[in-house]
Design a protein around this motif. Structure first.
Motif, PDB file in Angstrom:
ATOM      1  N   MET A   1       0.836  -1.207   0.000  1.00  0.00           N
ATOM      2  CA  MET A   1       0.000   0.000   0.000  1.00  0.00           C
ATOM      3  C   MET A   1       0.871   1.258   0.000  1.00  0.00           C
ATOM      4  O   MET A   1       0.717   2.142  -0.816  1.00  0.00           O
ATOM      5  N   GLU A   3       5.156   2.398   0.843  1.00  0.00           N
ATOM      6  CA  GLU A   3       6.484   1.881   1.185  1.00  0.00           C
ATOM      7  C   GLU A   3       7.534   2.957   0.965  1.00  0.00           C
ATOM      8  O   GLU A   3       7.447   3.752   0.026  1.00  0.00           O
ATOM      9  N   LYS A   5      11.938   3.367   1.143  1.00  0.00           N
ATOM     10  CA  LYS A   5      13.226   2.700   1.322  1.00  0.00           C
ATOM     11  C   LYS A   5      14.340   3.736   1.234  1.00  0.00           C
ATOM     12  O   LYS A   5      14.374   4.532   0.297  1.00  0.00           O
ATOM     13  N   SER A  23       6.951   0.632   5.842  1.00  0.00           N
ATOM     14  CA  SER A  23       5.924   0.011   4.994  1.00  0.00           C
ATOM     15  C   SER A  23       4.605  -0.042   5.750  1.00  0.00           C
ATOM     16  O   SER A  23       4.569  -0.166   6.981  1.00  0.00           O
ATOM     17  N   SER A  25       0.563  -1.731   5.132  1.00  0.00           N
ATOM     18  CA  SER A  25      -0.323  -2.545   4.312  1.00  0.00           C
ATOM     19  C   SER A  25      -1.755  -2.031   4.415  1.00  0.00           C
ATOM     20  O   SER A  25      -2.087  -1.233   5.288  1.00  0.00           O
ATOM     21  N   ARG A  26      -2.594  -2.522   3.530  1.00  0.00           N
ATOM     22  CA  ARG A  26      -3.999  -2.132   3.552  1.00  0.00           C
ATOM     23  C   ARG A  26      -4.646  -2.563   4.871  1.00  0.00           C
ATOM     24  O   ARG A  26      -4.397  -3.659   5.381  1.00  0.00           O
ATOM     25  N   GLU A  56      12.210   7.635  -6.462  1.00  0.00           N
ATOM     26  CA  GLU A  56      11.810   6.253  -6.249  1.00  0.00           C
ATOM     27  C   GLU A  56      11.789   5.875  -4.773  1.00  0.00           C
ATOM     28  O   GLU A  56      11.581   4.713  -4.431  1.00  0.00           O
ATOM     29  N   ARG A  59       6.828   4.822  -2.474  1.00  0.00           N
ATOM     30  CA  ARG A  59       5.893   4.241  -3.431  1.00  0.00           C
ATOM     31  C   ARG A  59       4.530   4.100  -2.763  1.00  0.00           C
ATOM     32  O   ARG A  59       4.433   3.647  -1.625  1.00  0.00           O
ATOM     33  N   LEU A  61       0.710   2.519  -3.550  1.00  0.00           N
ATOM     34  CA  LEU A  61      -0.010   1.585  -4.426  1.00  0.00           C
ATOM     35  C   LEU A  61       0.906   1.108  -5.550  1.00  0.00           C
ATOM     36  O   LEU A  61       0.513   1.025  -6.718  1.00  0.00           O
ATOM     37  N   ASP A  62       2.149   0.830  -5.178  1.00  0.00           N
ATOM     38  CA  ASP A  62       3.184   0.304  -6.068  1.00  0.00           C
ATOM     39  C   ASP A  62       3.551   1.263  -7.205  1.00  0.00           C
ATOM     40  O   ASP A  62       4.039   0.846  -8.248  1.00  0.00           O
ATOM     41  N   LYS A  63       3.327   2.549  -7.000  1.00  0.00           N
ATOM     42  CA  LYS A  63       3.677   3.566  -7.982  1.00  0.00           C
ATOM     43  C   LYS A  63       4.541   4.617  -7.297  1.00  0.00           C
ATOM     44  O   LYS A  63       4.203   5.080  -6.205  1.00  0.00           O
ATOM     45  N   PRO A  64       5.676   4.996  -7.902  1.00  0.00           N
ATOM     46  CA  PRO A  64       6.533   6.001  -7.256  1.00  0.00           C
ATOM     47  C   PRO A  64       5.779   7.303  -7.001  1.00  0.00           C
ATOM     48  O   PRO A  64       4.992   7.762  -7.833  1.00  0.00           O
TER      49      PRO A  64
END
Length: 256
Positions: A1, A3, A5, A23, A25-26, A56, A59, A61-64
Motif C-alpha cells: 500500500m 512503502e 526505502k 511500509s 499494508s492495507r 523512487e 511508493r 499503491l506500487d507507484k513512485p
C-alpha cells in the motif's frame, strides 16, 4: 500500500531523517512515536509528498510518489497536520466540503455524491448538531473533529494524522481511537498516525515505529516495541509497563 526505502531528509544540510525504511499494508493502523524532534512529523510529510524525497524513495499503491500528479495523489492519500490553518466565516459543512476538492477540476459545485460523503463524515464524527456552526465559534476539540471529518470526506485509502487527539478531552480522545479502529475494520483504511501519548499507540496499533534522532530505533507490534528498556533508551525516562486484570492492553506509567 505504502512503502519507503532509504528515505533521508534534512533542512539546510542538517539531517532530520536518516535512511528510513517504512511500509504500511492495507487495513492497518500504524503509530509513529518518539521524543519531540525525532522526525515523526517530517516523516509523515515525506510520505505524502509535502517534502521532497528521491523519485523512487516512496511508493504508493506500487507507484513512485513522483509519478503522481497533485490531484491524483490527493485521491489516494490524505494528511491532517498537527496545526491547521485558521479559517473563519465558514460553517462546519463548508469546511468538511473542502475535502471533496480533489474530485473537482474547477469551482466548488458539489454533486449528490459529494453531499453524501460530506453528510457521512459529519455524522461519523458526531458533528450533526454543529453542521451550520461557524468554525471559529467551536471549541478546540470540536474544531479538531471537524478537520478530521474533512479528511474523511476526502475518501482516500490512506490517511495520515499528526497528533490527531490534540485539543480533545479524555472522552473524545478515546472516541477518536474507536473511530480509527473502525476505519480499519469496517472500511479497510490504512491509518498512519503520530501519537504523543504512548498509551494511545498501545491501544490501537497493528504496528509501531519508534523513532530516535531521525532513525527508526525499533519497529514491530506494540508489545515488541513499547518496552521499559526501549522507552528508557529513547525517551530517557524510567517507566513501568503495567498489566492489570481490568485492562486488555498494557499501560505505560512513568516511574515515580
Amino acid at each position: 500500500m505504502l512503502e519507503a526505502k532509504g528515505l533521508s531528509f534534512g533542512y539546510d544540510k542538517k539531517p532530520i531523517l536518516k535512511d528510513i525504511s517504512f511500509s504500511a499494508s492495507r487495513g492497518q493502523v500504524i503509530s509513529l512515536i518518539g521524543p519531540n524532534g525525532s522526525g515523526k512529523s517530517t516523516l509523515l510529510r515525506c510520505l505524502c509528498g509535502l517534502l521532497p524525497t528521491g523519485k523512487e524513495t516512496v511508493r504508493i499503491l506500487d507507484k513512485p510518489l513522483g509519478r503522481y500528479s497533485s490531484r491524483e495523489l490527493s485521491r489516494v492519500i490524505a494528511f491532517l497536520p498537527q496545526m491547521q490553518e485558521r479559517v473563519s466565516s465558514i460553517s462546519v459543512y463548508e469546511l468538511v466540503g473542502m475535502g471533496r476538492a480533489p474530485y473537482h477540476r474547477s469551482g466548488w459545485f458539489l454533486d449528490g455524491e459529494d453531499h453524501r460523503k460530506i453528510r457521512w463524515a459529519i455524522g461519523y464524527m458526531g458533528l450533526d448538531s454543529l453542521v451550520n456552526r461557524p468554525i471559529d465559534m467551536l471549541s478546540g476539540g470540536e474544531r479538531q473533529r471537524a478537520w478530521i471529518a474533512m479528511v474523511l470526506a476526502q475518501d482516500t485509502p490512506i490517511i495520515l494524522l499528526d497528533e490527531p487527539v490534540t485539543y480533545m478531552d479524555l472522552k473524545f480522545q478515546w472516541d477518536l481511537l474507536t473511530v480509527l479502529r473502525d476505519l480499519r475494520n469496517s472500511f479497510q483504511k490504512t491509518v498512519i498516525s503520530v501519537f504523543h501519548d504512548i498509551n494511545h499507540a498501545l491501544e490501537i496499533s497493528d504496528r509501531v515505529y519508534l523513532l530516535k534522532d531521525g532513525r527508526i530505533h525499533s519497529t514491530g507490534t506494540s508489545d515488541q516495541v513499547i518496552t521499559e528498556r526501549s522507552i528508557l533508551e529513547v525517551f530517557d525516562i524510567g517507566t513501568h509497563v503495567c498489566r492489570f486484570k481490568k485492562c486488555r492492553r498494557p499501560v505505560v506509567v512513568p516511574c515515580g
